[in-house]
Design a protein around this motif. Structure first.
Motif, short mmCIF file in Angstrom:
data_model
loop_
_atom_site.label_atom_id
_atom_site.label_comp_id
_atom_site.label_asym_id
_atom_site.label_seq_id
_atom_site.Cartn_x
_atom_site.Cartn_y
_atom_site.Cartn_z
N LEU A 57 0.81 -1.21 0.00
CA LEU A 57 0.00 0.00 0.00
C LEU A 57 0.85 1.27 0.00
CD1 LEU A 57 -2.81 -1.04 2.50
CD2 LEU A 57 -2.82 -1.14 0.00
N GLY A 58 2.16 1.12 0.09
CA GLY A 58 3.05 2.28 0.07
C GLY A 58 3.92 2.36 1.30
N GLY A 59 5.21 2.09 1.15
CA GLY A 59 6.11 2.14 2.29
C GLY A 59 6.84 0.83 2.49
N ALA A 60 7.35 0.63 3.69
CA ALA A 60 8.14 -0.56 3.98
C ALA A 60 8.12 -0.82 5.48
CB ALA A 60 9.57 -0.37 3.48
N PHE A 61 8.57 -2.02 5.86
CA PHE A 61 8.64 -2.36 7.27
C PHE A 61 9.83 -3.27 7.52
CE2 PHE A 61 5.86 -5.38 5.17
CZ PHE A 61 6.31 -6.61 5.63
N ALA A 62 10.30 -3.30 8.77
CA ALA A 62 11.44 -4.12 9.14
C ALA A 62 11.37 -4.40 10.63
CB ALA A 62 12.75 -3.42 8.77
N LYS A 63 12.33 -5.18 11.13
CA LYS A 63 12.36 -5.49 12.56
C LYS A 63 13.78 -5.30 13.09
CE LYS A 63 13.03 -10.47 11.84
NZ LYS A 63 12.48 -11.83 12.13
N ASP A 64 13.90 -5.38 14.40
CA ASP A 64 15.20 -5.28 15.08
C ASP A 64 15.98 -4.04 14.65
OD1 ASP A 64 14.75 -7.59 16.53
OD2 ASP A 64 15.73 -8.89 15.08
N VAL A 65 15.42 -2.88 14.98
CA VAL A 65 16.08 -1.62 14.66
C VAL A 65 17.09 -1.30 15.76
CG1 VAL A 65 15.77 0.84 14.18
CG2 VAL A 65 14.03 -0.82 13.47
N GLU A 66 18.34 -1.18 15.40
CA GLU A 66 19.41 -0.90 16.35
C GLU A 66 19.98 0.48 16.04
OE1 GLU A 66 21.57 -2.59 19.70
OE2 GLU A 66 19.81 -3.25 18.55
N GLU A 75 26.89 3.33 22.61
CA GLU A 75 25.62 3.18 23.31
C GLU A 75 24.48 3.04 22.31
OE1 GLU A 75 25.98 6.71 25.45
OE2 GLU A 75 27.41 5.91 26.89
N THR A 76 23.50 2.25 22.67
CA THR A 76 22.47 1.88 21.71
C THR A 76 21.06 2.07 22.28
OG1 THR A 76 22.41 -0.45 22.39
CG2 THR A 76 23.99 0.16 20.68
N PHE A 77 20.12 2.19 21.35
CA PHE A 77 18.70 2.15 21.67
C PHE A 77 18.08 1.20 20.65
CE2 PHE A 77 14.46 3.46 22.74
CZ PHE A 77 14.56 3.93 24.04
N HIS A 78 17.22 0.31 21.10
CA HIS A 78 16.69 -0.74 20.25
C HIS A 78 15.17 -0.67 20.17
CE1 HIS A 78 15.17 -4.82 19.31
NE2 HIS A 78 16.24 -4.90 18.53
N PHE A 79 14.64 -0.76 18.95
CA PHE A 79 13.20 -0.88 18.73
C PHE A 79 12.92 -2.24 18.10
CE2 PHE A 79 13.68 3.72 18.90
CZ PHE A 79 12.57 4.10 19.63
N ASP A 80 11.83 -2.85 18.51
CA ASP A 80 11.50 -4.17 18.02
C ASP A 80 11.12 -4.16 16.54
OD1 ASP A 80 10.87 -7.07 18.57
OD2 ASP A 80 8.88 -6.41 17.94
N ARG A 81 10.45 -3.10 16.08
CA ARG A 81 10.01 -3.05 14.69
C ARG A 81 9.83 -1.61 14.22
NH1 ARG A 81 6.19 -4.56 18.17
NH2 ARG A 81 4.14 -3.57 18.14
N VAL A 82 9.84 -1.42 12.91
CA VAL A 82 9.66 -0.11 12.31
C VAL A 82 8.79 -0.24 11.07
CG1 VAL A 82 11.79 -0.34 10.93
CG2 VAL A 82 10.83 1.93 11.36
N SER A 83 7.93 0.75 10.87
CA SER A 83 7.12 0.83 9.66
C SER A 83 7.25 2.23 9.08
CB SER A 83 5.64 0.54 9.95
OG SER A 83 5.48 -0.77 10.47
N VAL A 84 7.47 2.32 7.78
CA VAL A 84 7.50 3.61 7.09
C VAL A 84 6.30 3.66 6.16
CG1 VAL A 84 8.77 5.09 5.50
CG2 VAL A 84 10.02 3.78 7.22
N HIS A 85 5.47 4.67 6.30
CA HIS A 85 4.26 4.81 5.49
C HIS A 85 4.41 6.02 4.56
CE1 HIS A 85 2.14 1.94 8.13
NE2 HIS A 85 2.82 2.52 9.10
N ILE A 86 4.22 5.79 3.26
CA ILE A 86 4.27 6.84 2.24
C ILE A 86 3.02 6.70 1.39
CG2 ILE A 86 5.54 7.68 0.21
CD1 ILE A 86 8.08 6.67 1.50
N PRO A 87 2.34 7.80 1.05
CA PRO A 87 1.15 7.69 0.21
C PRO A 87 1.40 6.86 -1.05
CG PRO A 87 1.37 9.92 1.04
CD PRO A 87 2.62 9.19 1.45
N PHE A 88 0.41 6.09 -1.44
CA PHE A 88 0.52 5.09 -2.50
C PHE A 88 1.17 5.64 -3.76
CE2 PHE A 88 -1.11 2.75 -6.15
CZ PHE A 88 -0.94 1.42 -5.77
N PHE A 89 0.63 6.72 -4.32
CA PHE A 89 1.13 7.23 -5.60
C PHE A 89 2.53 7.83 -5.45
CE2 PHE A 89 -3.49 7.24 -6.46
CZ PHE A 89 -3.47 6.43 -7.60
N GLY A 117 10.45 0.23 22.12
CA GLY A 117 11.83 0.68 22.24
C GLY A 117 12.36 0.55 23.66
N HIS A 118 13.63 0.14 23.76
CA HIS A 118 14.27 -0.03 25.06
C HIS A 118 15.73 0.43 24.95
CE1 HIS A 118 10.95 -2.57 26.63
NE2 HIS A 118 10.88 -2.98 25.38
N GLY A 119 16.21 1.07 26.00
CA GLY A 119 17.60 1.50 26.04
C GLY A 119 17.79 2.61 27.06
#
Length: 485
Positions: A57-66, A75-89, A117-119
């Motif tokens: 539908l537009g965008g991308a997603f991933a997991k384990d963002v470091e 030093e680090t901060f960790h997120f379990d997952r990320v989603s990027v949303h961009i309008p379809f067209f 997110g944890h860190g």
């Protein structure tokens, strides 16, 4: 018949090859979008992730963002997952348009959602929320407390809060003549904060290439919802520092005022009263600021916030009660380098000549450089949080996170002598409690840190200074090479 079968097989193979190329390309583009948006959103961090895939539908997603701080600390901060949303067209135009530069010129809106997110890091995750705690989403979260001012999730739990990690959402939207940036930090069970900024631009900003557009700041907003953190913080610091809650709240206010003085501004009495209500009981805090004339590049580089006062018109609301309030311009009071390892309130005490547990009146207000900046009744300069919440605003206001506890008598008994003019080994660090050393670790750049304490089991706690405050951390014995005075 054989020839027809051969042709059909070639067609099938060609179709499969085309499909594989298409899947490969859209996967590549999804990873380009992930990498580009995360780099733009977090310029002070080295961000990596795993398993990036496109969203049809537009965008991308991933997991384990470091997220690794780019200052060399590791030093680090960790997120379990990320989603990027961009309008379809916009998304598919950036992927398949044949126009030159379409890859970075087609996107004018995006939203990044980082979850779970944890860190525990000292530097802010995003500059616009520099004065908010990374794990509690509270403004000036630990100011006024003498010790343990870098809150971790474990400490929040010990304070009676149900810390569950944090969620971070970043949005950017560009229309003709306007560019809006919005960041939301949600710490479920603890607090919630949102920053919104609007800029005036000429044309329409290509968000994947924003440096190509000149912009002027026209509006800032901050919205805060306390979920129990303020009361827990007040009770915790008052008990820890052996005082009462009302005295701690006053200490918090004095510390905040001292930080504002670094940028050459002081709150008026009405502003101080309004913020005191929030600092004592929590609730909601809303700040809306309009800049007229807008803040251009030259003014954005001013070293003191007082230079912004003639342009600032705003309103602060505590628990829905709005007030038009003002700052006053004062002579800037930089934090002395010799006291960089003290908490803000420790510095206040030293400057006032007071003892830690004495209840004293704050010193007389600094002499204004100009008359009060109060405008007409319908508008006023911005309130306290405005001091350095904007990335382009003066950034030399440290939101001190930790105190500088002295080594205990028990720890001092285990001090071992160190031979002069030699490298300092891990086992010898207890002789340097309270001292600043240059730390060498395997695979990392050297950095300066203060040795805070050495536990009975020999584990060493050190502290580093960041623009947003201080971070205490455990020195990893396995990674530690040596230290130098």
């Amino acid at each position: 018949m054989a020839a027809k079968k051969s042709i059909s097989l070639r067609n099938i193979l060609a179709a499969l090859g085309t499909l594989l190329l298409f899947i490969g390309y859209i996967t590549y583009h999804a990873n380009f979008v992930l990498g580009r948006t995360l780099t733009l959103a977090f310029p002070n961090w080295d961000v990596s992730y795993r398993s990036g895939w496109p969203n049809p539908l537009g965008g991308a997603f991933a997991k384990d963002v470091e997220m690794v701080a780019m200052d060399g600390s590791g030093e680090t901060f960790h997120f379990d997952r990320v989603s990027v949303h961009i309008p379809f067209f916009q998304y598919y135009r950036s992927a398949f348009s044949t126009k030159r530069g379409a890859l970075i010129r087609s996107v004018h809106d995006f939203r990044i959602e980082l979850r779970d997110g944890h860190g525990d890091v000292g530097m802010p995750i995003v500059d616009s929320l520099a004065l908010f705690g990374n794990v509690d989403a509270a403004p000036f979260d630990a100011e006024g407390c003498l010790q343990d001012q870098t809150w971790t999730e474990d400490e929040l739990q010990a304070m009676g809060l149900k810390a569950q990690g944090v969620n971070l959402t970043l949005e950017q939207h560009a229309t003709f003549g306007h560019w809006v940036m919005q960041e939301t930090l949600d710490a479920p069970g603890v607090g919630w904060a949102e920053s919104r900024r609007q800029l005036s631009v000429f044309g329409k900003v290509p968000l994947f290439n924003p440096n190509a557009i000149a912009a002027r700041l026209t509006d800032d907003e901050w919205h805060v919802k306390d979920a129990g953190f303020v009361a827990a913080r007040n009770a915790h610091c008052a008990a820890r520092d052996k005082t009462d809650v009302d005295t701690f709240v006053q200490r918090h206010l004095r510390s905040v005022k001292r930080l504002l003085a670094v940028t050459g501004v002081a709150p008026t009495s009405r502003l101080e009263t309004a913020y005191r209500d929030y600092a004592r009981a929590g609730g909601t805090l809303d700040v809306v600021v309009h800049y007229d004339p807008p803040i251009d590049d030259d003014l954005a580089e001013a070293t003191e916030l007082s230079a912004w006062l003639p342009s600032m018109q705003g309103q602060i609301s505590v628990n829905g009660q709005p007030q038009a309030l003002a700052f006053e311009a004062i002579t800037p009071r930089p934090l002395p380098d010799s006291e960089e390892d003290m908490s803000t309130f420790e510095l206040v005490q030293r400057e006032e000549g007071t003892e830690p547990n004495n209840v004293t009146q704050p010193p007389a207000p600094a002499t204004p450089l100009t008359a009060s900046a109060s405008p007409a009744a319908h508008a006023s300069p911005a309130p306290v949080i405005v001091a350095s919440a904007a990335p382009s605003a003066p950034s030399n206001v440290p939101a001190t996170r930790t105190a500088s506890p002295a080594a205990s008598a028990h720890e001092a008994a285990f001090v071992t002598p160190v031979v002069a003019d030699t490298d300092i080994h891990y086992e010898q660090l207890n002789a340097f409690v309270g001292k600043r050393l240059t730390i060498h670790q395997h695979g990392q750049k050297t950095y300066d840190a203060q040795i805070v304490r050495v536990a009975k089991n020999g584990v060493v706690t050190a502290r580093r200074k960041y623009p947003s405050g201080y971070l205490e951390f455990t020195l990893d014995r396995r990674q530690f090479e040596y230290a130098e005075p």
